[in-house]
Design a protein around this motif. Sequence first.
Motif, short mmCIF file in Angstrom:
data_model
loop_
_atom_site.label_atom_id
_atom_site.label_comp_id
_atom_site.label_asym_id
_atom_site.label_seq_id
_atom_site.Cartn_x
_atom_site.Cartn_y
_atom_site.Cartn_z
N PHE A 669 30.91 48.50 54.51
CA PHE A 669 31.69 48.41 53.13
C PHE A 669 32.97 49.21 53.31
O PHE A 669 34.07 48.62 53.10
N LEU A 670 33.04 50.22 53.78
CA LEU A 670 34.28 50.99 53.95
C LEU A 670 35.39 50.28 54.89
O LEU A 670 36.59 50.55 54.68
N THR A 671 35.02 49.72 55.79
CA THR A 671 35.83 49.24 57.07
C THR A 671 36.07 47.89 56.63
O THR A 671 36.81 47.12 57.03
N ASP A 672 35.80 47.34 55.55
CA ASP A 672 36.03 45.92 55.12
C ASP A 672 37.30 45.49 55.00
O ASP A 672 37.65 44.50 55.53
N PRO A 673 38.04 46.12 54.38
CA PRO A 673 39.65 46.00 54.43
C PRO A 673 40.24 45.51 55.84
O PRO A 673 41.32 45.12 55.83
N TRP A 674 39.72 46.37 56.88
CA TRP A 674 40.36 46.13 57.81
C TRP A 674 39.52 45.39 58.94
O TRP A 674 40.10 44.63 59.49
N LYS A 675 38.40 45.01 58.51
CA LYS A 675 37.57 44.05 59.20
C LYS A 675 37.97 42.49 58.80
O LYS A 675 37.96 41.55 59.54
N THR A 676 38.46 42.50 57.48
CA THR A 676 38.94 41.20 57.03
C THR A 676 40.71 40.91 57.12
O THR A 676 40.95 39.99 56.83
N SER A 804 36.91 52.77 67.33
CA SER A 804 37.34 52.45 65.95
C SER A 804 36.90 53.45 64.96
O SER A 804 37.56 53.80 63.97
N TYR A 805 35.59 53.82 65.15
CA TYR A 805 34.97 54.72 64.21
C TYR A 805 35.50 56.06 64.40
O TYR A 805 35.61 56.89 63.20
N GLU A 806 35.86 56.53 65.43
CA GLU A 806 36.38 57.76 65.65
C GLU A 806 37.92 57.93 64.76
O GLU A 806 38.06 58.84 64.10
N LEU A 807 38.47 56.78 64.99
CA LEU A 807 39.90 56.77 64.38
C LEU A 807 39.77 56.41 62.72
O LEU A 807 40.39 57.20 62.12
N PHE A 808 38.71 55.95 62.30
CA PHE A 808 38.48 55.86 60.99
C PHE A 808 38.19 57.16 60.26
O PHE A 808 38.66 57.39 59.50
N PHE A 809 37.33 58.11 61.05
CA PHE A 809 37.19 59.39 60.39
C PHE A 809 38.20 60.35 60.57
O PHE A 809 38.31 61.21 59.79
N SER A 810 38.97 60.08 61.70
CA SER A 810 40.04 61.11 61.92
C SER A 810 41.27 60.66 61.33
O SER A 810 42.07 61.91 60.73
N GLN A 811 41.46 59.37 60.81
CA GLN A 811 42.82 59.26 60.21
C GLN A 811 42.73 57.98 59.08
O GLN A 811 43.22 58.23 58.11
N THR A 812 42.08 57.04 59.39
CA THR A 812 42.27 55.92 58.69
C THR A 812 41.82 55.90 57.43
O THR A 812 42.11 55.61 56.25
#
Length: 952
Positions: A669-676, A804-812
């Motif tokens: 759910f959280l990564t959906d805007p980047w996944k789409t 991708s997940y490391e970047l998500f929690f560190s910055q995205t």
Amino acid sequence: MSFLGSLRQKTSFWDKIAENFAPSQTRDEKFRNEYKLPSEENILDDTNADLSFISAYSKSKEMKKKEGQALAYVYSGKLFLTPHYLVFRDAFDNSSCIMILNVSTIKRVERAPFGSYALSLVITLYSGTQVLIQFIGVRYRSEQFCEQLKKCLKSNIDHAKALPRFLDSCYSEFLLRKNLLQMTDIKAPGGGLGQKFKYPGQSTIAKEKAKLRLWFNYFRENGANIAIVKNYTFEKLIRVGVPSRIRGEIWELCSGSVYLRQQRPQEYQELLTQNEGKTSQAIEEIEKDLKRSLPEYSAYQNEEGIRRLRRVLTAYSWKNPDVGYCQAMNIVTAGLLIFMTEEQAFWCLSKLCDYYVPGYYSKTMYGTLLDQKVFEAFVQEKMSVLWDHIENYDIQLSVVSLPWFLSLFFTSMPLEYAVRIMDIFFMNGSKTLFQVALAILRINGEDLLEAEDDGMFIAILKNYFLTLDKSSHPDSADPKYRQITKFQELLVTAFKEFNVITDSMVARYRNKYQNGILQNIETFVKKTQLRHMPKTFHLQEFQLSNIYDLFYQSIATHKIGMGTGSSNMVFPVFVGFLAKFCDWCRPSDSDRNPTYVEQKNEFLRRLFKKWDSSKAGELTLNDVVYGLDKLVTNDLLESINYFFALYDDDEDGQLHREQVLQISEGLLFLTDPWKTGKFVDVITKKSIEENIAEQIVKERGEEVTMNNVQLPSGVTIDEEKFKAEQGERYLQAASNFLQRSFEYAQPVELEKDIDLIDLSDNDQEKTVEKKQFSALKANAALDPTHPKVINLATFRMIILADESYELFFSQTLRDSIHTTESVNPSDTKNKALRNMFDGILADGRRVAESVRRRVDSVATKNSITSTESNGNQTSNNNAVSGVSGHSQEKTEDLDDFTTEQPGEHEELLSNSWIEMGDTGDENLKQSRPLRSIPRDQAGSQDNQPDLIEFET
């Protein structure tokens, strides 16, 4: 007479103009306010009619009769019908005859035989009083009105059955029954504290009895309580003075609270019964103020008076929790209880707060502050000399007048005079407060002009209030003037000289100053709340201010300035609140997917529960601030830990199989805007920059030099390619997360093996079940006999193992929460191209860095080739070294592009954006594109190295 008539018409004309400046009201709202009817009343029908009222006890019945009919006045006017009331007003001046008749008091309705050309009704009330109505107009309209009346009579049968009990509580009905029906076995209804502790003042029994006789005669001729006809005599009797025994009933009759009490006879007692034993902040504040309520009156030095006051204030706090209890409510309620029963005072207090002085008794007291501004405007307009004196000596008029308005003069002047002001206040409305306050300043004007500070100003007025019973002209030669008291002078000045203060003027001035007062209150409340917010480690002051605004904008029912509505946030409001500034919570096309909606609700409910510190199902502003501070942390491990804690329901530091599946859905759910492809992350941005740089190098080939880097005439980007690559990367990350979670999960030590019950009936079924169970055991994640869990350390390892997940929690994740600016929630258009590549081309520095790296690579390759062919190793090594050093210096200086002057390449970048298919982005137009800096200008700044020039 013609002059007075002209003046009267002009006054009416200006009143109508003033009404245009007042807030607009519906027809039903104006009607309810005019006749003080309950809020559920609305006009069902209206018609023109002539009305005659013949009381059952009227003397006209005993006097000369004509043709078998008692003599009676006939009034022409308009008749209104509401669900519970029949209202008539005369057409002459709307004040000569006003009948407010509760439908439950009607005993019989008959058609009067006055000819076929007009429809007439004879209405007989419970007391025998008759009301003759002759309709004017088209007959079918009259028939429609009668049909509506018939329906109302049927729907009010229950109220009619309860009417006798209500009448027993009315003192007016007791007077009529005792003196006209000669009933000797009836008792006076219960009254206020004055029946036992005496009424304020030194009124003689003879004077009280004379006033009571006047009111008795009025009730006899014009009806009483909920079947009364009001005329000029009614108003005159109130100005003369209301006897203490019936003052409570007259107050509730003038205010309209009698209608509320009649329609809801059980509500007061039910509120006390249902909330018995409960506590609240309002009740705690009530207990503190009980013994400070009119302490000079003997009843409030006694437990009985305190007990009544406590019950009324407590019941109202439960009835209106938005207000609860506010300062000075105890004073006003204590004054009401002297003349009223508990139930009468309860309903009168409700009407007082809702209609007469709205906002006076609220959390912010905005109504009182607003009326202080209105009062100052009246003083400036009507007494300009005194106002100039007040301004010259910086006297705070609001400090002087605030207690007058807030306590309705109960604490300013002796009670015997304050209740006389209240008589007129309930009849004429809130304009009475302004008229009396202006009269006080007018009478004491000469003395007040001698005051040079607030203390002297207050002392003069305090002395005046203590001498209201003294003669206003003690040195006059005329004995009649010597008999006029200061209080009588005050009434004459207030309601004669300041009769020009109308309801329309008050409404106009309130509307003029309301926005400013509310804005000042909101600003003060905001500063106070921000000052008392919890300490935050990642949110700055300007971010807290923006969160505050978004928080209260989301709660539509809460009015900060007025202090009404709950200031806490429930879950549906919480979702809309996050959607205003969180990229992953905004409405999107994915909302059509039920699976996505389920994932969204699951995650947001976990977040809501985590933030709810009181566990009451509501979030305070502090809860939201503390929760957001955790989400926007710039610490990678802290962010991972917080996400892990969201799903660790039992707080044992482990995630079981179901929790692992839920956490994977939360990540989806959280990564959906980047996944789409709605947004891009840093990885995709770098890929795009490399793609642009590659096109630049390919177009120029070997001709690219460090001083000659040119953008191609049309930069194009394969949008779908990068969207697909990014979406695939996030899908692969989700798959890897599940795979690694179960791969590195640790087994849970069981106390004993699990025995599976055999429920099969034959060998064939046993074989099928054995195969199914074997399949389960083959999958380590689903093996029911060997459950596994992952701990926090394992979870961290799995997250950090994926780029991708490391970047998500560190910055995205942090960058997706926009707490620094207000976001328009209505802008939900999904422009993929703009969202993916907005700012990439506008920021030429990053593209230039990529180009420089590729140029360095080409230059190095050419140097090596040249070295091999010519054999001049030393010379070529120096060339390579020089290029490399030059490149490094220029790369470090690229951050200064934002300070350059506009160059000739700005148009090129804009054209490149248009060629990509976008019609133009406002953000791009306002950005600072790649520009060139003259060599001498660049070198003048602390001898910095030259910058790359992109020549056209």
